[in-house]
Design a protein around this motif. Structure first.
Motif, PDB file in Angstrom:
ATOM      1  N   THR A   1       6.451   3.519   5.277  1.00 39.69           N
ATOM      2  CA  THR A   1       6.978   2.049   5.307  1.00 39.69           C
ATOM      3  C   THR A   1       5.842   1.059   5.802  1.00 39.69           C
ATOM      4  O   THR A   1       6.086  -0.071   5.377  1.00 39.69           O
ATOM      5  N   TYR A   2       4.967   1.293   6.541  1.00 37.04           N
ATOM      6  CA  TYR A   2       3.815   0.254   6.874  1.00 37.04           C
ATOM      7  C   TYR A   2       3.261  -0.226   5.721  1.00 37.04           C
ATOM      8  O   TYR A   2       3.128  -1.403   5.430  1.00 37.04           O
ATOM      9  N   ALA A   3       2.896   0.882   4.845  1.00 36.38           N
ATOM     10  CA  ALA A   3       2.261   0.404   3.378  1.00 36.38           C
ATOM     11  C   ALA A   3       3.123  -0.344   2.552  1.00 36.38           C
ATOM     12  O   ALA A   3       2.719  -1.436   2.085  1.00 36.38           O
TER      13      ALA A   3
ATOM     14  N   LEU B   1       8.272   3.304  -5.420  1.00 38.26           N
ATOM     15  CA  LEU B   1       6.958   3.741  -5.666  1.00 38.26           C
ATOM     16  C   LEU B   1       6.026   4.228  -4.327  1.00 38.26           C
ATOM     17  O   LEU B   1       5.105   5.073  -4.602  1.00 38.26           O
ATOM     18  N   ASP B   2       6.394   3.505  -3.374  1.00 43.95           N
ATOM     19  CA  ASP B   2       5.579   4.147  -2.274  1.00 43.95           C
ATOM     20  C   ASP B   2       5.946   5.462  -1.535  1.00 43.95           C
ATOM     21  O   ASP B   2       5.017   6.204  -1.349  1.00 43.95           O
TER      22      ASP B   2
ATOM     23  N   TRP C   1     -10.583  -2.161   0.483  1.00 46.66           N
ATOM     24  CA  TRP C   1      -9.798  -1.103   0.054  1.00 46.66           C
ATOM     25  C   TRP C   1      -9.412  -1.048  -1.434  1.00 46.66           C
ATOM     26  O   TRP C   1      -9.279  -0.075  -1.978  1.00 46.66           O
ATOM     27  N   CYS C   2      -9.585  -2.075  -2.204  1.00 45.00           N
ATOM     28  CA  CYS C   2      -9.170  -2.321  -3.715  1.00 45.00           C
ATOM     29  C   CYS C   2     -10.496  -1.834  -4.406  1.00 45.00           C
ATOM     30  O   CYS C   2     -10.176  -1.472  -5.409  1.00 45.00           O
TER      31      CYS C   2
ATOM     32  N   LEU D   1      -0.806  10.971  -2.596  1.00 45.80           N
ATOM     33  CA  LEU D   1      -1.723  10.471  -3.575  1.00 45.80           C
ATOM     34  C   LEU D   1      -2.387   9.357  -3.356  1.00 45.80           C
ATOM     35  O   LEU D   1      -1.897   8.583  -2.001  1.00 45.80           O
ATOM     36  N   SER D   2      -3.152   8.853  -4.223  1.00 42.12           N
ATOM     37  CA  SER D   2      -3.541   7.312  -3.975  1.00 42.12           C
ATOM     38  C   SER D   2      -2.749   6.542  -4.610  1.00 42.12           C
ATOM     39  O   SER D   2      -2.126   6.692  -5.602  1.00 42.12           O
ATOM     40  N   TRP D   3      -2.782   5.038  -3.993  1.00 45.51           N
ATOM     41  CA  TRP D   3      -1.912   4.197  -4.798  1.00 45.51           C
ATOM     42  C   TRP D   3      -2.453   3.874  -6.310  1.00 45.51           C
ATOM     43  O   TRP D   3      -1.540   3.478  -6.942  1.00 45.51           O
ATOM     44  N   ILE D   4      -3.687   4.035  -6.370  1.00 46.10           N
ATOM     45  CA  ILE D   4      -4.050   3.584  -7.692  1.00 46.10           C
ATOM     46  C   ILE D   4      -3.632   4.566  -8.711  1.00 46.10           C
ATOM     47  O   ILE D   4      -3.117   4.148  -9.796  1.00 46.10           O
TER      48      ILE D   4
END
Length: 192
Positions: A162-164, A38-39, A7-8, A45-48
Motif C-alpha cells: 500500500t505504501y508503494a 497491479l501493485d 530507483w528507475c 516481483l519487481s515493478w519493471i
C-alpha cells in the motif's frame, strides 16, 4: 534528467514511468483500483516486470473495468491463467475478481477514491527526502490503509504494497529533493 530518483535506473520504460506517471496525484477511482491491482500482482516481483506486462494485464482484465471483472466466474479465471502475458497466479487473479466486487460496493457507498485518499487526509503528503535511503518502505498511513483494505476483504495489500501504491498514485510525494519531478509533482498536488 540530472538528479532523477535512482530507483528507475536506465531502462527506458522505467525512466518514462518515473518521469511521467510515478507520484502524480490520481483522483480517478477506476485508475486507482487498476494501480492497486497491479501493485498486488507485483508482490514478490519487481515493478519493471509489471510495467512490461501492463498492456497485457489491461487487455486480459478488460481495461480494468470493475463491473466487467466482477462478473468473472471460475471459467473466466481459468482462461486468464492461460495468458502468458500476465502473472499467472490463481490467488492474485481470484483476488482481483473479489476486489472488483468490493470496489463496486465501496464506490457505490462512499466512493473508492475519496475513501483511499482519506488515509492521507485527502491531500498528498509532501516529503522532502534528500536521498533514497531516507524513503520508508511503509508508514502509519500505509499500515492503516492496508488494515482497512484487508478488513473489507481485499488481498495482496500489505503495508509495503500500500505504501508503494501511495507513492505511485501521488498520495505521497517521495521523489527525492534533487529530482526535478519533486517540484513538478508538488505543483500538481494542489488539485483534486
Amino acid at each position: 534528467m540530472i538528479g532523477r530518483c535512482s530507483w528507475c535506473g536506465t531502462d527506458p520504460l522505467y525512466v518514462a514511468y518515473h518521469d511521467t506517471e510515478w507520484g502524480v496525484p490520481e483522483w480517478d477511482s477506476r485508475a486507482l483500483w487498476e494501480k492497486l491491482v497491479l501493485d498486488g500482482f507485483q508482490a514478490g516481483l519487481s515493478w519493471i516486470t509489471i510495467l512490461r506486462k501492463r498492456d497485457a494485464f489491461r487487455e486480459e482484465f478488460e481495461g480494468f473495468d470493475p463491473e466487467r471483472v466482477a462478473r468473472w466466474d471460475e471459467d473466466r479465471i481459468a482462461k486468464a491463467l492461460t495468458n502468458p502475458g500476465i502473472i499467472r497466479h490463481r490467488g492474485k487473479i481470484a483476488g482481483t475478481v473479489k476486489g472488483a466486487r468490493l470496489f463496486l460496493e465501496i464506490e457505490g457507498n462512499e466512493g473508492f477514491a475519496p475513501w483511499l485518499w482519506s488515509f492521507v487526509g485527502g491531500q498528498p503528503i509532501q516529503n522532502d527526502f534528500a536521498g533514497m535511503g531516507q524513503v520508508p518502505t511503509d508508514t502509519a498511513e500505509s499500515a492503516a490503509m492496508s488494515k482497512a483494505l484487508k478488513k473489507r476483504g481485499f488481498t495482496f495489500c500489505g503495508p509495503v504494497i500500500t505504501y508503494a501504491f501511495m507513492q505511485a498514485t501521488g498520495m505521497v510525494n517521495d521523489h527525492i529533493t534533487t529530482c526535478p519531478r519533486h517540484a513538478e509533482v508538488s505543483r500538481l498536488s494542489s488539485g483534486g
